[in-house]
Design a protein around this motif. Structure first.
Motif: not given
Length: 372
Positions: A292-302, A334-338
């Motif tokens: 749809f036009g986005d690239n998602f970067v999987r990221s670790k976060f706290r 966790g992990y999130a797709d940004i």
């Protein structure tokens, strides 16, 4: 002796480099989080992150670095001392002192060991050198590489990370390689909603699209880290319009309307007395194109929600949970797709920025962190 002199020269050189990049953190100029990779594996600090102090030296939570180097770390509350032992070596640090005992000899540091957030922070390079490691600074990625031994048989990716070939995730073919320091859970997490005809997994992106090269990806990751440092570190006492403009600058700017929304969030932070601490660590080898036009970067976060009056809209995030209540003072991880995107055609490689709708909660795994 020559190796020791070379190591000291490296310390001096990179101290100079840090002096060019370090500055006091403010609401609109967040701290630059320093990644630490040891023998090809990233050290995932559980809470407090490595940072640069007022003496322009990198300080790290001593326990996790020293333990990764095979050392034992103690704590003597009466004397505020931190004993570190490894084989026959012994080091004793004291909080707020810059004189350290190394094998019974006094060594003067250029900055003090400090206590912050219940963690003892020490100069990274001193601990590394005393424990027999070598140190290298990579400016484009903001990474300190620590090497304790050579491993000629190990496969290393272009970001200095060790690749593994065993116990692979079920969808290993989706990725250009699998990292030794990343759990299968992060790889096997479901992808965000996508248009199947035009969606692309990381392995396809890196093997078929020229823009997916290290120079461009380093730029994208730096923008994501800057965004994350602002986004996940908020304090109602200091947040201001400069913060709003700084966040806006990290995003794809198709309209000034978003700046208006960010400013509304700033006012809400003040009214709701919101304080948040956290970090975002994007993984460059894990990018997904949704079609749809986005690239998602999987990221670790706290993230830790320190203060608020109402548990709603604590982040500038349209997907912030409306029913979930986050406890104060508890670290979540966790992990999130940004999402990152661009409104530029043609040679778009350097232009990807954080998408207006980027969210920590759109596609994620989040849970209470295990205390360490």
């Amino acid at each position: 002796m020559k190796r020791r002199l070379l190591s000291l020269l490296i310390v001096t050189l990179f101290g100079s480099i840090f002096s060019l990049t370090a500055s006091a953190a403010t609401a609109s100029q967040p701290p630059t989080f320093v990644s630490v990779v040891m023998d090809g594996k990233k050290i995932w600090f559980p809470d407090a992150q490595a940072f640069i102090d007022e003496n322009e030296r990198t300080l790290v939570p001593v326990r996790f670095v020293a333990q990764s180097l095979g050392a034992q770390v103690g704590w003597e509350s009466k004397t505020q001392a931190v004993p570190i032992t490894r084989d026959a070596q012994s080091i004793t640090l004291k909080i707020n002192e810059n004189v350290v005992q190394v094998d019974g000899k006094a060594v003067t540091l250029d900055t003090k060991a400090i206590l912050s957030g219940g963690r003892t922070f020490v100069p990274l390079r001193f601990v590394s050198e005393v424990l027999g490691a070598t140190v290298k600074w990579d400016a484009p990625t903001g990474t300190v590489f620590i090497t304790t031994s050579e491993n000629d048989s190990a496969q290393i990716d272009q970001w200095g990370r060790m690749i593994r070939a065993t116990k692979l995730p079920k969808n290993a073919s989706d990725y250009p390689y699998i990292l030794a320091d990343v759990p299968n859970e992060m790889y096997e997490m479901g992808y965000p909603h996508s248009y199947p005809k035009d969606s692309r997994v990381a392995n396809v992106l890196y093997s078929t699209i020229p823009e997916f090269n290290k120079r461009n990806v380093d730029i994208w990751m730096k923008r994501l880290k800057t965004f994350g440092a602002l986004w996940l570190n908020v304090d109602y006492n200091t947040i201001d319009d400069a913060w709003a403009k700084a966040v806006f600058a990290t995003k794809v700017q198709s309209s000034d309307a978003e700046l208006k929304y960010i400013r509304r969030y700033v006012e809400w932070v003040k009214a709701n007395k919101v304080q948040i601490e956290g970090y975002l660590d994007p993984e460059p080898s894990m990018i997904y194109k949704d079609g749809f036009g986005d690239n998602f970067v999987r990221s670790k976060f706290r993230i830790k929600f320190v203060s608020y009056k109402e548990s709603k809209d604590l982040l500038y995030d349209e997907w912030f949970p409306k029913k979930q209540v986050f406890q104060k003072g508890i670290w979540y991880e966790g992990y999130a797709d940004i999402a990152i995107s661009t409104n530029v055609g043609g040679d778009w490689g350097t232009t990807l920025k954080v998408s207006p709708g980027a969210s920590l909660f759109y596609n994620q795994i989040i849970r209470k962190a295990v205390s360490e």
